[in-house]
Scaffold this motif. Structure first.
Motif, mmCIF file in Angstrom:
data_model
loop_
_atom_site.group_PDB
_atom_site.id
_atom_site.type_symbol
_atom_site.label_atom_id
_atom_site.label_comp_id
_atom_site.label_asym_id
_atom_site.label_seq_id
_atom_site.Cartn_x
_atom_site.Cartn_y
_atom_site.Cartn_z
ATOM 1 N N SER A 7 0.851 -1.186 0.000
ATOM 2 C CA SER A 7 0.000 0.000 0.000
ATOM 3 C C SER A 7 0.887 1.237 0.000
ATOM 4 C CB SER A 7 -0.929 0.029 1.215
ATOM 5 O OG SER A 7 -0.178 0.060 2.408
ATOM 6 N N GLY A 8 0.283 2.380 -0.362
ATOM 7 C CA GLY A 8 1.000 3.643 -0.261
ATOM 8 C C GLY A 8 1.434 4.268 -1.559
ATOM 9 N N GLY A 9 1.166 3.623 -2.679
ATOM 10 C CA GLY A 9 1.544 4.214 -3.951
ATOM 11 C C GLY A 9 0.651 5.396 -4.306
ATOM 12 N N GLY A 10 0.987 6.054 -5.420
ATOM 13 C CA GLY A 10 0.178 7.173 -5.850
ATOM 14 C C GLY A 10 0.923 8.078 -6.810
ATOM 15 N N LEU A 11 0.345 9.258 -7.011
ATOM 16 C CA LEU A 11 0.911 10.256 -7.902
ATOM 17 C C LEU A 11 1.561 11.350 -7.061
ATOM 18 C CD1 LEU A 11 1.224 11.659 -10.695
ATOM 19 C CD2 LEU A 11 -1.055 12.635 -10.311
ATOM 20 N N VAL A 12 2.782 11.693 -7.406
ATOM 21 C CA VAL A 12 3.509 12.720 -6.662
ATOM 22 C C VAL A 12 4.332 13.544 -7.642
ATOM 23 C CG1 VAL A 12 5.468 11.203 -6.206
ATOM 24 C CG2 VAL A 12 4.998 13.106 -4.654
ATOM 25 N N GLN A 13 4.553 14.789 -7.295
ATOM 26 C CA GLN A 13 5.371 15.660 -8.143
ATOM 27 C C GLN A 13 6.853 15.382 -7.927
ATOM 28 O OE1 GLN A 13 4.230 19.715 -7.294
ATOM 29 N NE2 GLN A 13 2.476 19.606 -8.678
ATOM 30 N N PRO A 14 7.672 15.682 -8.928
ATOM 31 C CA PRO A 14 9.127 15.533 -8.747
ATOM 32 C C PRO A 14 9.595 16.295 -7.514
ATOM 33 C CG PRO A 14 8.615 15.915 -11.045
ATOM 34 C CD PRO A 14 7.330 16.120 -10.289
ATOM 35 N N GLY A 15 10.469 15.642 -6.749
ATOM 36 C CA GLY A 15 10.945 16.221 -5.504
ATOM 37 C C GLY A 15 10.106 15.863 -4.305
ATOM 38 N N GLY A 16 8.988 15.229 -4.531
ATOM 39 C CA GLY A 16 8.087 14.863 -3.445
ATOM 40 C C GLY A 16 8.472 13.553 -2.780
ATOM 41 N N LEU A 18 6.930 9.736 -0.878
ATOM 42 C CA LEU A 18 5.895 8.731 -0.659
ATOM 43 C C LEU A 18 6.456 7.684 0.288
ATOM 44 C CD1 LEU A 18 4.349 7.915 -4.172
ATOM 45 C CD2 LEU A 18 3.175 8.999 -2.244
ATOM 46 N N ARG A 19 5.563 7.037 1.027
ATOM 47 C CA ARG A 19 5.964 5.929 1.879
ATOM 48 C C ARG A 19 5.148 4.706 1.521
ATOM 49 N NH1 ARG A 19 4.926 4.550 8.193
ATOM 50 N NH2 ARG A 19 6.967 3.653 8.696
ATOM 51 N N LEU A 20 5.843 3.651 1.124
ATOM 52 C CA LEU A 20 5.189 2.384 0.815
ATOM 53 C C LEU A 20 5.242 1.471 2.033
ATOM 54 C CD1 LEU A 20 6.655 1.630 -2.740
ATOM 55 C CD2 LEU A 20 4.667 3.021 -2.126
ATOM 56 N N SER A 21 4.188 0.691 2.181
ATOM 57 C CA SER A 21 4.134 -0.307 3.252
ATOM 58 C C SER A 21 3.796 -1.660 2.652
ATOM 59 C CB SER A 21 3.070 0.059 4.289
ATOM 60 O OG SER A 21 3.333 1.291 4.898
ATOM 61 N N CYS A 22 4.273 -2.693 3.313
ATOM 62 C CA CYS A 22 3.978 -4.056 2.869
ATOM 63 C C CYS A 22 3.833 -4.939 4.095
ATOM 64 C CB CYS A 22 5.097 -4.563 1.972
ATOM 65 S SG CYS A 22 4.999 -6.321 1.609
ATOM 66 N N ALA A 23 2.678 -5.583 4.198
ATOM 67 C CA ALA A 23 2.416 -6.448 5.336
ATOM 68 C C ALA A 23 2.260 -7.882 4.870
ATOM 69 C CB ALA A 23 1.160 -5.992 6.060
ATOM 70 N N ALA A 24 2.863 -8.794 5.603
ATOM 71 C CA ALA A 24 2.729 -10.221 5.334
ATOM 72 C C ALA A 24 1.778 -10.826 6.347
ATOM 73 C CB ALA A 24 4.085 -10.897 5.419
ATOM 74 N N ALA A 25 0.780 -11.552 5.855
ATOM 75 C CA ALA A 25 -0.235 -12.143 6.729
ATOM 76 C C ALA A 25 -0.290 -13.642 6.535
ATOM 77 C CB ALA A 25 -1.596 -11.531 6.443
ATOM 78 N N GLY A 26 -0.684 -14.320 7.579
ATOM 79 C CA GLY A 26 -0.775 -15.768 7.543
ATOM 80 C C GLY A 26 -0.330 -16.326 8.873
ATOM 81 N N MET A 82 10.408 7.019 0.408
ATOM 82 C CA MET A 82 10.999 7.524 -0.831
ATOM 83 C C MET A 82 10.942 9.040 -0.820
ATOM 84 S SD MET A 82 9.376 4.786 -3.557
ATOM 85 C CE MET A 82 7.705 5.380 -3.326
ATOM 86 N N ASN A 83 12.103 9.660 -0.822
ATOM 87 C CA ASN A 83 12.209 11.129 -0.833
ATOM 88 C C ASN A 83 12.873 11.583 -2.124
ATOM 89 O OD1 ASN A 83 11.157 11.195 1.810
ATOM 90 N ND2 ASN A 83 13.200 10.964 2.697
ATOM 91 N N TRP A 84 12.709 12.861 -2.428
ATOM 92 C CA TRP A 84 13.321 13.443 -3.636
ATOM 93 C C TRP A 84 13.033 12.575 -4.857
ATOM 94 C CZ3 TRP A 84 14.493 18.245 -2.952
ATOM 95 C CH2 TRP A 84 14.878 18.691 -1.680
ATOM 96 N N LEU A 85 11.779 12.243 -5.034
ATOM 97 C CA LEU A 85 11.389 11.376 -6.138
ATOM 98 C C LEU A 85 11.631 12.042 -7.480
ATOM 99 C CD1 LEU A 85 8.247 9.840 -4.498
ATOM 100 C CD2 LEU A 85 10.089 8.510 -5.534
ATOM 101 N N LYS A 86 11.997 11.212 -8.461
ATOM 102 C CA LYS A 86 12.283 11.662 -9.815
ATOM 103 C C LYS A 86 11.320 10.971 -10.785
ATOM 104 C CE LYS A 86 17.233 11.764 -8.718
ATOM 105 N NZ LYS A 86 18.571 11.254 -9.127
ATOM 106 N N PRO A 87 11.110 11.553 -11.955
ATOM 107 C CA PRO A 87 10.240 10.897 -12.937
ATOM 108 C C PRO A 87 10.696 9.475 -13.260
ATOM 109 C CG PRO A 87 10.602 13.160 -13.572
ATOM 110 C CD PRO A 87 11.491 12.910 -12.392
ATOM 111 N N GLU A 88 11.991 9.237 -13.239
ATOM 112 C CA GLU A 88 12.508 7.887 -13.551
ATOM 113 C C GLU A 88 12.224 6.876 -12.444
ATOM 114 O OE1 GLU A 88 14.183 10.790 -13.683
ATOM 115 O OE2 GLU A 88 16.278 10.519 -13.063
ATOM 116 N N ASP A 89 11.707 7.318 -11.321
ATOM 117 C CA ASP A 89 11.272 6.387 -10.269
ATOM 118 C C ASP A 89 9.873 5.830 -10.549
ATOM 119 O OD1 ASP A 89 12.762 8.616 -7.900
ATOM 120 O OD2 ASP A 89 13.576 6.709 -8.608
ATOM 121 N N THR A 90 9.226 6.347 -11.577
ATOM 122 C CA THR A 90 7.891 5.862 -11.928
ATOM 123 C C THR A 90 7.936 4.387 -12.298
ATOM 124 O OG1 THR A 90 7.134 8.028 -12.676
ATOM 125 C CG2 THR A 90 5.989 6.101 -13.562
#
Length: 116
Positions: A7-16, A18-26, A82-90
């Motif tokens: 979870s945590g993806g989305g659209l962000v401007q360059p330089g912005g 995001l924080r992704l999270s991943c949970a394992a269940a079972g 993820m900080n200082w995001l760049k278009p190539e991180d898409t």
């Protein structure tokens, strides 16, 4: 069976940021290594960062100094700040975990788009 959900993806401007999270269940499993991979359109899936159960981290050169991977063993969760995001991180970002004695599990992925 282990379920992995990102979870945590989305659209962000360059330089912005995001924080992704991943949970394992079972039940009945022990997680060893956890990591994040990404796949951009027309490209192969590539490693972004990994973290061992003991906290040792490893990063692709392209994200060093901008991304930080961390984990909470009590919650079976791994994060990617993820900080200082760049278009190539898409890309679609995938969570990967290994359970003892070496079984890999993947999430379905979460889209990260960096664009103005």
């Amino acid at each position: 069976q282990v379920q992995v959900v990102e979870s945590g993806g989305g659209l962000v401007q360059p330089g912005g940021s995001l924080r992704l999270s991943c949970a394992a269940a079972g039940s009945g499993f022990s997680i060893t290594d956890m990591g994040w991979y990404r796949q951009a359109p027309g490209k192969q899936r590539e490693l972004v960062a990994t973290v061992s159960r003991g906290g040792r981290t490893d990063y692709d050169e392209s994200v060093k100094g901008r991304f930080t991977i961390s984990r909470d063993n009590a919650k079976n969760t791994v994060y990617l700040q993820m900080n200082w995001l760049k278009p190539e991180d898409t890309a679609v970002y995938y969570c990967n975990i290994y359970t003892y004695p070496g079984n890999p599990y993947w999430g379905r992925g979460t889209q990260v788009t960096v664009s103005s």
